[in-house]
Design a protein around this motif. Structure first.
Motif, PDB file in Angstrom:
ATOM      1  N   GLY A  48       0.816  -1.212   0.000  1.00  0.00           N
ATOM      2  CA  GLY A  48       0.000   0.000   0.000  1.00  0.00           C
ATOM      3  C   GLY A  48       0.848   1.260   0.000  1.00  0.00           C
ATOM      4  N   PRO A  49       1.760   1.428   0.977  1.00  0.00           N
ATOM      5  CA  PRO A  49       2.634   2.604   0.962  1.00  0.00           C
ATOM      6  C   PRO A  49       3.465   2.712  -0.308  1.00  0.00           C
ATOM      7  N   TRP A  50       3.927   1.544  -0.822  1.00  0.00           N
ATOM      8  CA  TRP A  50       4.726   1.564  -2.053  1.00  0.00           C
ATOM      9  C   TRP A  50       3.900   2.076  -3.231  1.00  0.00           C
ATOM     10  N   THR A  51       2.647   1.657  -3.317  1.00  0.00           N
ATOM     11  CA  THR A  51       1.770   2.110  -4.393  1.00  0.00           C
ATOM     12  C   THR A  51       1.481   3.606  -4.263  1.00  0.00           C
ATOM     13  N   LEU A  52       1.231   4.057  -3.031  1.00  0.00           N
ATOM     14  CA  LEU A  52       0.986   5.481  -2.801  1.00  0.00           C
ATOM     15  C   LEU A  52       2.226   6.301  -3.140  1.00  0.00           C
TER      16      LEU A  52
END
Length: 256
Positions: free
Chosen positions: A8-12
């Motif tokens: 999730g953080p990587w995608t954001l």
């Protein structure tokens, strides 16, 4: 491939990178051009008339200040503009509904802000090399202050983006906080050229420590010790990071 907890953080983070890179003519090229105009005007007027440090011409003195000023302003702009646009357009809710933790949310915006600041700073540095052979005596100090400075302003941008509810409130941060602190931080002058009272006032400006420490990395000389600058900048970054994480954890102005 990132672990599921990091996806999730990587995608954001990738979303934030693409957001500014797709309009790089505005987010990267424009700040580089602005810094180049400052360089051409001030160096033409003051080169040969002002010597701030022994053996360092004014143009050489000016370039690190312009790099750092642009780096800081763009790191702030990246996180703050992204958040206020998402809030005004109403699509921030789609990020908040994901299982991204408040820490992952913070790190994604922080990392993207740091990268934008570094890209702008590197662009100005490369363009400046066309005009002058700039010494680099302590590259470690340059990197440390570039990372801490962009991280600090990226964090402050998150605070501003969370707090602001309208574009004019965000503009107030830019016009009445970021710009004055940038221009009164020693970008264009040494604070030793100021009267004693204003020298003391300059020591209250965290931007001064970021720019002076960054400049030390190029010339090996500054207005104060780089260790003092590092302590102040790192301390400010730590305090703002804690404040930001607390705001995100509580959902301040993010959740109804």
């Amino acid at each position: 491939m990132p672990d599921s907890n990091l996806r999730g953080p990587w995608t954001l983070f990738k979303k934030e990178l693409l957001r500014f890179w797709r309009v790089s003519f505005q987010t990267v090229a424009a700040p580089v051009m602005t810094a180049l105009l400052y360089l051409l005007i001030f160096s033409h007027v003051l080169e040969g008339r002002v010597e701030v440090y022994p053996g360092v011409g004014y143009t050489a003195f000016l370039i690190p200040g312009l790099i750092m000023m642009s780096l800081l302003q763009n790191a702030f702009a990246n996180s703050s503009s992204s958040l206020i646009q998402s809030k005004v357009m109403g699509n921030l809710i789609f990020i908040l509904l994901t299982p991204i933790s408040y820490l992952g949310f913070y790190l994604a915006f922080l990392a993207a802000s740091i990268i934008r600041g570094l890209v702008v700073g590197l662009g100005i540095f490369l363009v400046a090399l066309i005009f002058i052979d700039l010494p680099v005596k302590h590259p470690g100090w340059i990197l440390i202050f570039a990372l801490l400075g962009s991280g600090l302003l990226g964090t402050f941008g998150i605070i501003a983006g969370v707090w602001a509810e309208k574009f004019d409130q965000m503009a107030a941060f830019q016009n009445f906080v970021i710009m004055p602190l940038s221009f009164l931080s020693g970008v264009f002058y040494s604070i030793h050229s100021l009267p004693p009272f204003w020298q003391q006032v300059s020591h209250l400006n965290p931007f001064f420590y970021m720019i002076d420490g960054f400049r030390y990395g190029f010339f090996g000389v500054g207005d104060i010790s780089p260790y003092i600058s590092l302590s102040v900048v790192a301390g400010c970054f730590f305090v703002l990071s804690l404040l930001t994480l607390q705001m995100l954890k509580s959902g301040y102005k993010l959740r109804g």
